[in-house]
Design a protein around this motif. Structure first.
Motif, PDB file in Angstrom:
ATOM      1  N   VAL A 185       0.847  -1.198   0.000  1.00  0.00           N
ATOM      2  CA  VAL A 185       0.000   0.000   0.000  1.00  0.00           C
ATOM      3  C   VAL A 185       0.881   1.247   0.000  1.00  0.00           C
ATOM      4  N   VAL A 186       1.912   1.262   0.843  1.00  0.00           N
ATOM      5  CA  VAL A 186       2.811   2.411   0.890  1.00  0.00           C
ATOM      6  C   VAL A 186       3.525   2.580  -0.449  1.00  0.00           C
ATOM      7  N   ALA A 187       3.992   1.488  -1.018  1.00  0.00           N
ATOM      8  CA  ALA A 187       4.665   1.568  -2.317  1.00  0.00           C
ATOM      9  C   ALA A 187       3.720   2.104  -3.386  1.00  0.00           C
ATOM     10  N   CYS A 188       2.472   1.671  -3.351  1.00  0.00           N
ATOM     11  CA  CYS A 188       1.468   2.159  -4.304  1.00  0.00           C
ATOM     12  C   CYS A 188       1.224   3.653  -4.098  1.00  0.00           C
ATOM     13  N   ALA A 189       1.094   4.070  -2.852  1.00  0.00           N
ATOM     14  CA  ALA A 189       0.851   5.487  -2.568  1.00  0.00           C
ATOM     15  C   ALA A 189       2.021   6.342  -3.018  1.00  0.00           C
ATOM     16  N   VAL A 190       3.232   5.857  -2.785  1.00  0.00           N
ATOM     17  CA  VAL A 190       4.411   6.612  -3.217  1.00  0.00           C
ATOM     18  C   VAL A 190       4.459   6.688  -4.739  1.00  0.00           C
ATOM     19  N   ALA A 191       4.112   5.593  -5.406  1.00  0.00           N
ATOM     20  CA  ALA A 191       4.091   5.597  -6.875  1.00  0.00           C
ATOM     21  C   ALA A 191       3.056   6.582  -7.396  1.00  0.00           C
ATOM     22  N   VAL A 218      -4.531  11.132  -3.473  1.00  0.00           N
ATOM     23  CA  VAL A 218      -3.749  10.487  -2.424  1.00  0.00           C
ATOM     24  C   VAL A 218      -4.247  11.059  -1.108  1.00  0.00           C
ATOM     25  N   PHE A 219      -4.604  10.193  -0.183  1.00  0.00           N
ATOM     26  CA  PHE A 219      -5.092  10.602   1.125  1.00  0.00           C
ATOM     27  C   PHE A 219      -4.049  10.239   2.173  1.00  0.00           C
ATOM     28  N   VAL A 220      -3.697  11.212   2.997  1.00  0.00           N
ATOM     29  CA  VAL A 220      -2.870  10.947   4.171  1.00  0.00           C
ATOM     30  C   VAL A 220      -3.793  11.206   5.354  1.00  0.00           C
ATOM     31  N   ILE A 221      -4.260  10.120   5.958  1.00  0.00           N
ATOM     32  CA  ILE A 221      -5.284  10.195   6.992  1.00  0.00           C
ATOM     33  C   ILE A 221      -4.668   9.754   8.307  1.00  0.00           C
ATOM     34  N   GLY A 222      -4.737  10.603   9.301  1.00  0.00           N
ATOM     35  CA  GLY A 222      -4.145  10.277  10.593  1.00  0.00           C
ATOM     36  C   GLY A 222      -5.176  10.096  11.676  1.00  0.00           C
ATOM     37  N   ASN A 223      -4.827   9.269  12.657  1.00  0.00           N
ATOM     38  CA  ASN A 223      -5.675   9.101  13.822  1.00  0.00           C
ATOM     39  C   ASN A 223      -5.660  10.362  14.678  1.00  0.00           C
ATOM     40  N   ASP A 224      -4.566  11.100  14.606  1.00  0.00           N
ATOM     41  CA  ASP A 224      -4.449  12.370  15.304  1.00  0.00           C
ATOM     42  C   ASP A 224      -3.530  13.271  14.484  1.00  0.00           C
ATOM     43  N   ALA A 225      -3.298  14.487  14.953  1.00  0.00           N
ATOM     44  CA  ALA A 225      -2.502  15.456  14.189  1.00  0.00           C
ATOM     45  C   ALA A 225      -1.074  14.952  13.954  1.00  0.00           C
ATOM     46  N   ARG A 226      -0.495  14.331  14.962  1.00  0.00           N
ATOM     47  CA  ARG A 226       0.865  13.795  14.781  1.00  0.00           C
ATOM     48  C   ARG A 226       0.881  12.661  13.772  1.00  0.00           C
ATOM     49  N   GLY A 227      -0.181  11.856  13.747  1.00  0.00           N
ATOM     50  CA  GLY A 227      -0.281  10.787  12.763  1.00  0.00           C
ATOM     51  C   GLY A 227      -0.270  11.326  11.347  1.00  0.00           C
ATOM     52  N   VAL A 228      -0.967  12.442  11.129  1.00  0.00           N
ATOM     53  CA  VAL A 228      -0.963  13.076   9.805  1.00  0.00           C
ATOM     54  C   VAL A 228       0.446  13.541   9.453  1.00  0.00           C
ATOM     55  N   LEU A 229       1.106  14.165  10.392  1.00  0.00           N
ATOM     56  CA  LEU A 229       2.470  14.638  10.158  1.00  0.00           C
ATOM     57  C   LEU A 229       3.401  13.469   9.824  1.00  0.00           C
ATOM     58  N   PHE A 230       3.291  12.384  10.559  1.00  0.00           N
ATOM     59  CA  PHE A 230       4.119  11.206  10.293  1.00  0.00           C
ATOM     60  C   PHE A 230       3.759  10.570   8.946  1.00  0.00           C
ATOM     61  N   GLY A 231       2.464  10.583   8.611  1.00  0.00           N
ATOM     62  CA  GLY A 231       2.033  10.031   7.323  1.00  0.00           C
ATOM     63  C   GLY A 231       2.612  10.800   6.144  1.00  0.00           C
ATOM     64  N   VAL A 232       2.619  12.114   6.245  1.00  0.00           N
ATOM     65  CA  VAL A 232       3.215  12.943   5.174  1.00  0.00           C
ATOM     66  C   VAL A 232       4.714  12.657   5.100  1.00  0.00           C
ATOM     67  N   GLY A 233       5.366  12.529   6.241  1.00  0.00           N
ATOM     68  CA  GLY A 233       6.794  12.197   6.240  1.00  0.00           C
ATOM     69  C   GLY A 233       7.048  10.860   5.568  1.00  0.00           C
ATOM     70  N   ARG A 234       6.210   9.894   5.832  1.00  0.00           N
ATOM     71  CA  ARG A 234       6.347   8.568   5.221  1.00  0.00           C
ATOM     72  C   ARG A 234       6.134   8.646   3.711  1.00  0.00           C
ATOM     73  N   LEU A 235       5.155   9.414   3.298  1.00  0.00           N
ATOM     74  CA  LEU A 235       4.869   9.565   1.876  1.00  0.00           C
ATOM     75  C   LEU A 235       6.064  10.166   1.145  1.00  0.00           C
ATOM     76  N   LEU A 236       6.781  11.049   1.793  1.00  0.00           N
ATOM     77  CA  LEU A 236       7.914  11.713   1.153  1.00  0.00           C
ATOM     78  C   LEU A 236       9.189  10.868   1.157  1.00  0.00           C
ATOM     79  N   ARG A 237       9.229   9.822   1.946  1.00  0.00           N
ATOM     80  CA  ARG A 237      10.434   8.972   1.970  1.00  0.00           C
ATOM     81  C   ARG A 237      10.507   8.069   0.800  1.00  0.00           C
TER      82      ARG A 237
END
Length: 161
Positions: free
Chosen positions: A6-12, A142-161
């Motif tokens: 899923v992460v690989a697909c989102a990054v693609a 592309v949706f970056v959906i977090g359980n909380d605000a920090r989750g969103v921040l971490f999700g965006v960081g993951r998407l950019l890696r």
């Protein structure tokens, strides 16, 4: 599909958005702020310990949106693309939606299509997130959906890696 797939697909998909013809818009809940820049740099004015978390969320999500915008513009060499709009504005083009079902109105509208419930997000625990992609009417999102605000921040960081 495994989490890595899923992460690989989102990054693609995110990579294809950076090179796709046409406009790509980043959608975030700006809360009471006029712009993402104002919200994302409001940390000194936010009361992080009060019961009203709307300013906390707007500040953190907008900061994540600004970081994503900066990185996508740098990767694509398209300085005028990847505008950030408030979720109350009808977005145009391909979309990157940042937030969760509760704070982001556009994400809330598409929750059924995403197949992620509030219970599933809560089960991720603090700082948890999901990255999902959908295509609809020749528009990619592309949706970056977090359980909380920090989750969103971490999700965006993951998407950019």
């Amino acid at each position: 599909m495994t989490y890595r797939q899923v992460v690989a697909c989102a990054v693609a998909v995110a990579a294809s958005l950076t090179w796709a013809r046409g406009k790509t818009t980043i959608v975030v809940d700006l809360g009471e702020y006029a712009t993402a820049r104002e919200a994302g740099h409001a940390e000194a004015r936010v009361d992080w310990h009060d019961e009203d978390t709307s300013d906390d969320v707007a500040c953190t999500h907008s900061f994540a949106a600004l970081e994503l915008q900066r990185a996508l513009r740098k990767m694509s060499n398209r300085d005028s693309d990847f505008s950030i709009v408030d979720d109350r504005v009808a977005p145009e083009g391909h979309l990157v939606l940042i937030g969760g079902a509760a704070p982001n109105a556009v994400t809330r509208q598409l929750t059924e299509e995403l197949g992620i419930s509030a219970d599933q997000l809560a089960a991720l625990g603090p700082e948890g997130y999901r990255i999902k992609t959908i295509s609809k009417n020749r528009t990619q999102a592309v949706f970056v959906i977090g359980n909380d605000a920090r989750g969103v921040l971490f999700g965006v960081g993951r998407l950019l890696r």
